[in-house]
Design a protein around this motif. Structure first.
Motif, PDB file in Angstrom:
ATOM      1  N   LEU A 175      77.283  -2.348   1.443  1.00 51.61           N
ATOM      2  CA  LEU A 175      76.454  -1.873   2.546  1.00 51.61           C
ATOM      3  C   LEU A 175      77.136  -0.709   3.253  1.00 51.61           C
ATOM      4  O   LEU A 175      76.502   0.313   3.545  1.00 51.61           O
ATOM      5  CB  LEU A 175      76.200  -3.018   3.539  1.00 51.61           C
ATOM      6  N   HIS A 176      78.409  -0.845   3.522  1.00 53.61           N
ATOM      7  CA  HIS A 176      79.163   0.221   4.182  1.00 53.61           C
ATOM      8  C   HIS A 176      79.120   1.509   3.363  1.00 53.61           C
ATOM      9  O   HIS A 176      78.933   2.608   3.905  1.00 53.61           O
ATOM     10  CB  HIS A 176      80.607  -0.238   4.379  1.00 53.61           C
ATOM     11  N   SER A 177      79.272   1.387   2.053  1.00 55.61           N
ATOM     12  CA  SER A 177      79.246   2.558   1.179  1.00 55.61           C
ATOM     13  C   SER A 177      77.871   3.214   1.185  1.00 55.61           C
ATOM     14  O   SER A 177      77.749   4.439   1.221  1.00 55.61           O
ATOM     15  CB  SER A 177      79.641   2.145  -0.242  1.00 55.61           C
ATOM     16  N   MET A 178      76.810   2.405   1.164  1.00 56.61           N
ATOM     17  CA  MET A 178      75.450   2.955   1.193  1.00 56.61           C
ATOM     18  C   MET A 178      75.178   3.662   2.511  1.00 56.61           C
ATOM     19  O   MET A 178      74.545   4.725   2.538  1.00 56.61           O
ATOM     20  CB  MET A 178      74.429   1.839   0.954  1.00 56.61           C
ATOM     21  N   VAL A 179      75.643   3.067   3.606  1.00 51.73           N
ATOM     22  CA  VAL A 179      75.471   3.714   4.911  1.00 51.73           C
ATOM     23  C   VAL A 179      76.180   5.056   4.933  1.00 51.73           C
ATOM     24  O   VAL A 179      75.624   6.069   5.388  1.00 51.73           O
ATOM     25  CB  VAL A 179      75.998   2.796   6.038  1.00 51.73           C
TER      26      VAL A 179
END
Length: 246
Positions: free
Chosen positions: A23-27
């Protein structure tokens, strides 16, 4: 441009640290404005070192603060993000579930006016929202926690889950709004082909979708390998989930 906040909550063992990391990477790939990313969790093990983690917010309700019983296993701990204050966060907060796939820019989620914006629940005709993605002002709604604490038993019996309680509360206050239609879509309802076409064509991303919500089965890793999780539903392997959920 002012700093904004993006947060998630992870507790228990249903979702591993890899969900938070992805999720952090996608954000990071889908935000151009300055932001702070925080994961509130009961276990930071395995979460990437560059991700800010904090303990689950304490709200003065023993069943929540201990993270036990029904609060732990039915999603109600998401409601703790309405703590006042919410740690040291200030300004607008975009909450995201850890099991979503981000398919478009997130900057727009900070633009529409409103005290509380949420996904319109696709399967209900009433005001219920889906809390896989919602925005609010940090620390501005401690009254929701007070309302919950005043009659926890009633909340548990009157509402099936956290999202029904939260969205009913904001609706009754006249503070709830919804994201523009099409920004947030359901993998099962909007990405998968209906009927026999689902046996021959993999799920697609609807035009304009920014977030794909995975509720129930399948989850993102299931969709990648073509596992539906239900005997009556066929899911072909989905390449775009494999490409984006990382």
């Amino acid at each position: 441009m002012d700093l904004v906040n993006i947060i998630c909550v992870k507790w228990g063992t249903k979702y591993g640290a890899d969900y938070v990391n992805k999720l952090h990477s996608m954000v990071r790939r889908n935000m151009s404005r300055p932001y702070r990313f925080v994961c509130f969790t009961d276990d930071a093990a395995g979460i990437a070192p560059g991700i800010e983690t904090q303990a689950l917010p304490k709200i003065g309700i023993p069943e929540f603060d201990a993270a036990t019983g029904w609060t732990r296993y039915h999603g109600w701990l998401k409601a703790t993000v309405f703590a006042a204050p919410l740690s040291d966060l200030k300004g607008p907060v975009l909450f995201l579930d850890v099991d979503i796939v981000i398919t478009g820019p997130l900057d727009d989620f900070f633009d529409p006016p409103g005290a509380f914006l949420v996904i319109k629940e696709w399967d209900k005709r009433d005001e219920t929202g889906n809390t896989s993605a919602f925005r609010f002002e940090a620390g501005a709604h401690g009254d929701l926690i007070a309302h919950l604490a005043a009659d926890l038993q009633s909340a548990q019996s009157d509402y099936r889950n956290e999202q029904e309680f939260v969205t009913s509360y904001f609706s009754r206050k006249g503070l709830m709004g919804y994201w523009p239609k099409g920004w947030c879509v359901s993998f099962k309802r909007h990405c998968m082909h209906r009927g026999l076409m689902g046996f021959f064509r993999p799920a697609r991303i609807p035009q304009g979708a920014k977030i794909v919500v995975f509720h129930g089965k399948p989850n993102p890793p299931d969709a990648i390998i073509g596992r539906s999780g239900k005997w009556y539903r066929r899911v072909l392997p989905v390449a775009w989930v494999d490409e984006l959920w990382r």
